[in-house]
Design an enzyme around this catalytic site. Sequence first.
Site, PDB file in Angstrom:
ATOM      1  N   LEU A   1       0.856  -1.188   0.000  1.00  0.00           N
ATOM      2  CA  LEU A   1       0.000   0.000   0.000  1.00  0.00           C
ATOM      3  C   LEU A   1       0.891   1.237   0.000  1.00  0.00           C
ATOM      4  O   LEU A   1       1.559   1.522   0.989  1.00  0.00           O
ATOM      5  CB  LEU A   1      -0.902   0.022   1.239  1.00  0.00           C
ATOM      6  CG  LEU A   1      -1.748  -1.228   1.519  1.00  0.00           C
ATOM      7  CD1 LEU A   1      -2.626  -1.008   2.754  1.00  0.00           C
ATOM      8  CD2 LEU A   1      -2.619  -1.570   0.302  1.00  0.00           C
ATOM      9  N   GLY A   2       0.899   1.966  -1.113  1.00  0.00           N
ATOM     10  CA  GLY A   2       1.699   3.191  -1.197  1.00  0.00           C
ATOM     11  C   GLY A   2       2.945   2.968  -2.031  1.00  0.00           C
ATOM     12  O   GLY A   2       3.659   1.977  -1.821  1.00  0.00           O
ATOM     13  N   LEU A   3       3.179   3.870  -2.989  1.00  0.00           N
ATOM     14  CA  LEU A   3       4.347   3.728  -3.863  1.00  0.00           C
ATOM     15  C   LEU A   3       5.075   5.071  -3.952  1.00  0.00           C
ATOM     16  O   LEU A   3       5.367   5.581  -5.013  1.00  0.00           O
ATOM     17  CB  LEU A   3       3.904   3.227  -5.249  1.00  0.00           C
ATOM     18  CG  LEU A   3       4.975   2.631  -6.162  1.00  0.00           C
ATOM     19  CD1 LEU A   3       5.684   1.458  -5.528  1.00  0.00           C
ATOM     20  CD2 LEU A   3       4.368   2.220  -7.505  1.00  0.00           C
TER      21      LEU A   3
ATOM     22  N   ILE B   1      18.096   1.618  10.537  1.00  0.00           N
ATOM     23  CA  ILE B   1      18.889   1.113  11.667  1.00  0.00           C
ATOM     24  C   ILE B   1      18.128  -0.011  12.353  1.00  0.00           C
ATOM     25  O   ILE B   1      16.992   0.186  12.764  1.00  0.00           O
ATOM     26  CB  ILE B   1      19.139   2.231  12.699  1.00  0.00           C
ATOM     27  CG1 ILE B   1      19.720   3.476  12.027  1.00  0.00           C
ATOM     28  CG2 ILE B   1      20.033   1.741  13.829  1.00  0.00           C
ATOM     29  CD1 ILE B   1      19.746   4.695  12.939  1.00  0.00           C
TER      30      ILE B   1
ATOM     31  N   LYS C   1       8.043   8.228  18.097  1.00  0.00           N
ATOM     32  CA  LYS C   1       9.042   7.156  18.044  1.00  0.00           C
ATOM     33  C   LYS C   1       9.466   6.699  19.437  1.00  0.00           C
ATOM     34  O   LYS C   1       9.617   5.501  19.679  1.00  0.00           O
ATOM     35  CB  LYS C   1      10.245   7.619  17.225  1.00  0.00           C
ATOM     36  CG  LYS C   1       9.921   7.806  15.737  1.00  0.00           C
ATOM     37  CD  LYS C   1      11.054   8.545  15.025  1.00  0.00           C
ATOM     38  CE  LYS C   1      10.802   8.675  13.534  1.00  0.00           C
ATOM     39  NZ  LYS C   1      11.779   9.616  12.907  1.00  0.00           N
TER      40      LYS C   1
ATOM     41  N   GLU D   1       9.732  19.490   5.884  1.00  0.00           N
ATOM     42  CA  GLU D   1       8.469  19.633   5.172  1.00  0.00           C
ATOM     43  C   GLU D   1       8.076  21.112   5.092  1.00  0.00           C
ATOM     44  O   GLU D   1       8.564  21.942   5.869  1.00  0.00           O
ATOM     45  CB  GLU D   1       7.349  18.916   5.948  1.00  0.00           C
ATOM     46  CG  GLU D   1       7.635  17.486   6.301  1.00  0.00           C
ATOM     47  CD  GLU D   1       7.364  16.529   5.159  1.00  0.00           C
ATOM     48  OE1 GLU D   1       6.542  16.867   4.277  1.00  0.00           O
ATOM     49  OE2 GLU D   1       7.986  15.460   5.129  1.00  0.00           O
TER      50      GLU D   1
ATOM     51  N   VAL E   1      10.882   3.338  13.314  1.00  0.00           N
ATOM     52  CA  VAL E   1      11.825   4.112  14.126  1.00  0.00           C
ATOM     53  C   VAL E   1      13.235   3.914  13.566  1.00  0.00           C
ATOM     54  O   VAL E   1      13.670   2.784  13.339  1.00  0.00           O
ATOM     55  CB  VAL E   1      11.818   3.659  15.602  1.00  0.00           C
ATOM     56  CG1 VAL E   1      12.776   4.519  16.425  1.00  0.00           C
ATOM     57  CG2 VAL E   1      10.413   3.725  16.191  1.00  0.00           C
TER      58      VAL E   1
END
Lengths: 433, 433
Positions: free
Chosen positions: B10-12, B135, B204, B189, B131
């Site tokens: 879902l989502g590209l 990593i 997070k 943003e 998160v």
Amino acid sequence: MVEALKIGLLGLGTVGTATAEILQSPERRNPVLNDITIAKVGVSNLEKPRQVQFPEGVLTTDLEGIVNDPNIDVIIELIGGLEPARSLILQAIAKGKHIVTANKAVISRYGEEIYHAAEQAGVYVFIEAAVGGGIPVIRPLQQALSVNRIQSILGIINGTTNFILTKMGAEGSDFAEVLTEAQELGYAEADPSADVDGYDAADKITILATLAFEEQVNLEDVSCEGIRQVSAVDIKYAKQLGFEIKLLAIAQRDETGLQVRVHPTLVPKDHPLASIDGVNNAILVEGDPLGQVMFYGPGAGGGATASAVVSDLMNIAAMVKTTASVNPLMKIPQHPAGQLVPIQELVTRFYARIICVDRPGVIGNLGTCFGKHNVSLESIVQIDFNHGIAEVVVVTHNVKEENFRKALAEIPQLEAIDQIQIPSVLRVLRENL
Amino acid sequence: MVEALKIGLLGLGTVGTATAEILQSPERRNPVLNDITIAKVGVSNLEKPRQVQFPEGVLTTDLEGIVNDPNIDVIIELIGGLEPARSLILQAIAKGKHIVTANKAVISRYGEEIYHAAEQAGVYVFIEAAVGGGIPVIRPLQQALSVNRIQSILGIINGTTNFILTKMGAEGSDFAEVLTEAQELGYAEADPSADVDGYDAADKITILATLAFEEQVNLEDVSCEGIRQVSAVDIKYAKQLGFEIKLLAIAQRDETGLQVRVHPTLVPKDHPLASIDGVNNAILVEGDPLGQVMFYGPGAGGGATASAVVSDLMNIAAMVKTTASVNPLMKIPQHPAGQLVPIQELVTRFYARIICVDRPGVIGNLGTCFGKHNVSLESIVQIDFNHGIAEVVVVTHNVKEENFRKALAEIPQLEAIDQIQIPSVLRVLRENL
């Protein structure tokens, strides 16, 4: 209720004791640990006073008896050394027991034999504690990072040498002096060779490289130099030039193939490994598309290493309960032995300290000699001058090791240069890493 | 041969595209990836040009159709935001599908609901990508580190604010100026609030704290301050005093309980987090008996985040093949909601910058006022002096937040001090961490 997993613990030194302490106090830890009990502990001396207590009959000197005990599900091997560790591990595997070991020497030399036996027997061999003490690095390499194309692993994976180099840099002291101090503090062994000559780091990078790249790396093919030839003056000059000297273990794949090596290395000060000081370890992994990730922490010590041992054990406990067959991400992949790229083919940067009689034209003569062998210099600096003797430090750009060595070999024959000595030749982290 | 695991993506966007790229080029990656195929990809616009190509019929705008498709085994949710992400995840779980998501906002707010639904359905919810980007930190916390009693998690887990603070420190520029630059570079943003006000870091640390401590942490209980009030002059003075200013997310348990918070923090220069610069993230975990381990790397970016997404997916693929039931180490433990220690009870160090009319006795008066409220000072320094106005910087030892705030409130009423302003109050990493 599932029956508790029964452990046979071989060895009750620092790590074994810390392991038993974790298992004996499961509160505020993962609840999976509640289902694990220590059935037998193998020691060499029953009379020795111990920090941890066990019920009557748990301690024994009969290690063979433990690995052959049908009640035991998992063997934790913490006796170290090659034999009888290797034979005990293989016997335990043959009896269908899972293995947890912190024994980097056995795994770097007999890993292939042990993994193969485990594959045949359908059991797990877990080795998180063998590299980086308590730092989770083996499992991330097997799992999370393995979706990447790994390009390099750079590690500070020997705490003793990192402590010595850090201390030499901070105090301007020489190697021998700081080694004595490290021995007094218990950071170095009475026979320091495994640490200071790089053999311990070579064991560990052999294990990491075999996990990260699709070939079985042979320990004897790993090029290995220790830190005995690093002097306080080199550390000082390196700092002036913007570098820290670290003993790096490096596994690196490029278009020429895979290269695995251990040597003191000049690391630029803004590199993540440059600030890793003291007995700490750090492992920097670079992959595509991930980029660079680094794992940092205590690379040794009873508690830290026991944390890794128990996490392996807990994983086995969780899987034994739930799995019908061996999880492919939890076993060490077996690959054919590969051919490493020989060190002469290495492309890296170099640092050399050269001492000679000071006279006009020395720097020009040196520069010409390097140029003749296609060695491109980043800097050539006369750092010190005393009683007619000049001290010159050379830092190169990326160059093939073979070419650099040829240029070095020719320098003593230069006509204009007298009484030459080259007390230090060190590698510098190469430019595109 | 086992049938391939079928994925609904879902989502590209950036991460979705990088995820598809890894899955479409499995060579030199983990062989478990060979058994995974992308069955459907849900997008909002079929006409948009894409960097990755799929067979006819794979792309669709019908996201509900994907989560209800009986052929699909795993849903990778990369659309972000709260809805419809939450509803789609819950629907997919109800249909028995495993979930991989990078959606920290959904997990920090609805994690409990989602984990509970997954428990009922016997499916996995994997959140490594939520998160720290690429990593590996979620799985180490669930597994390797969970044999320890975790004492604290300290994270630089928002790359945008770390980039801004690093740049402010390097250039002496002020917040607004560097923010504009970060926006132009695509590191911030157009509406920067989620990053610069600390909300992203709060999401997070809520997720990490819920994993590491045995209580469900509620996002609304997390104390959260961003970096808008940090000025270039504070960064400069902090450096002079031996600190770097970092936006830290902190979850810390001591005898008073668990405290979770996000705020700019003065970190001593020799602390492992002090040298984490630019858009990088680092998470420092302290536990017993392990000590401190740190995970460092790229905290965002398509490739890095996709590495975490695909590693989760690969773990599901490996377990689906081999497990009879859900591995307890692979599921998110559910705990009752806990009561966090309120911020007034926090014991930490403080930094304050105070401006007032310069006259004899100013420092003495300030010192006396702090002393009255049991605030022990490490230093009080008149840093600057202009046109009869003094600039005084105070750094305290450990003190209860409430006491420090009372002292601050009283300062403007001191008779000997005129025209007072307190432009900056920041916390300093507390002494025993």
